[in-house]
Design an enzyme around this catalytic site. Sequence first.
Site, PDB file in Angstrom:
ATOM      1  N   SER A  87      -2.143 -49.622 -33.716  1.00 40.70           N
ATOM      2  CA  SER A  87      -2.202 -48.545 -34.706  1.00 40.70           C
ATOM      3  C   SER A  87      -2.435 -47.227 -33.977  1.00 40.70           C
ATOM      4  CB  SER A  87      -3.336 -48.792 -35.700  1.00 40.70           C
ATOM      5  OG  SER A  87      -3.173 -50.028 -36.364  1.00 40.70           O
ATOM      6  N   ASP A 132      -5.546 -52.009 -42.931  1.00 45.49           N
ATOM      7  CA  ASP A 132      -4.991 -52.058 -41.575  1.00 45.49           C
ATOM      8  C   ASP A 132      -4.421 -53.429 -41.246  1.00 45.49           C
ATOM      9  OD1 ASP A 132      -4.390 -50.664 -39.178  1.00 45.49           O
ATOM     10  OD2 ASP A 132      -6.076 -51.617 -38.168  1.00 45.49           O
ATOM     11  N   GLN A 136       0.915 -45.219 -42.035  1.00 48.85           N
ATOM     12  CA  GLN A 136       0.502 -45.476 -40.657  1.00 48.85           C
ATOM     13  C   GLN A 136       1.696 -45.411 -39.729  1.00 48.85           C
ATOM     14  OE1 GLN A 136      -0.795 -49.392 -38.345  1.00 48.85           O
ATOM     15  NE2 GLN A 136      -2.520 -48.646 -39.541  1.00 48.85           N
TER      16      GLN A 136
END
Length: 287
Positions: free
Chosen positions: A229, A205, A279
């Site tokens: 995110s 991430d 993502q």
Amino acid sequence: MNTVDGLLDLLVLEKINENEFNGISETVGNPIVFGGQVLAQALNAASRTITNKRVLHSMHAYFLETGNLNLPITYNVSIIRDGGSFSVRRVTAHQKETTIFILSASFHQEEMGYEHQTTMKPGLKQPEDLLSWTEILNQWGDMLPKSLKSFFEIERPIEFKPTIVANPLDKKDLPPFYDVWFKLKGNVKDLDLATKQQILTYISDYNILVSILNPHASKAHWGNTQTASLDHSMWYFRDFDFKDWMLFSIESPNASGARGFARGHIFTRDGKLVASVAQEGLMRPKS
């Protein structure tokens, strides 16, 4: 938290009962809970309900609400299926009465089959020839924007070395790519595969939204763009260890509607493809 030992303490949850676990949070430089932490903690909870030695091969998650750094996070695991070859778990994370995150994870028994993989980009600079985030801070910290300097000053258990360091004061658009080497700090013990996958998910991430912002760098930056995110998916292919540098190679095929999409591959230094990541992130210009 500046070594792998501190990261392990963060990711290994307190067991409340067979399907419920509690976790705490540590900042990575933002005022809210880091998404990678929630992803990895949720996988820790899910994996602790797997008793048939099956291995995580994919997960898909949505971030629903921002997490409060000062509150514990409770993870509830639902056992969806234990079939002949696959086991599926659903994890719901909440703080008090608010659900902040959901994740589905699938585990597969070890099997033999056909193999192929994509290859690492040729000609990338090796880590020994690059500056780390720590070295960038030491050399140019006084010239960095305040928010970026504060982010770099946070102690982390991972060292990052981007293959290209863009000047944040040079307002020009960049290609929608970002390649960064990373390595854990401290004494990397012999970790089991489930733990390594959780750590890798935590790391995944980081950096991924950079590739989305790059094509708009002449006008957009972290200070004038609201980012978050929205979802995160990951597929795990092969075993690996953290004793050498690894490469996260990221690209962004699209941005539209105040959202950007990025995908990437994670390789060992010798070119073995370990995992792939996708993502979508919020990329909303601030008014």
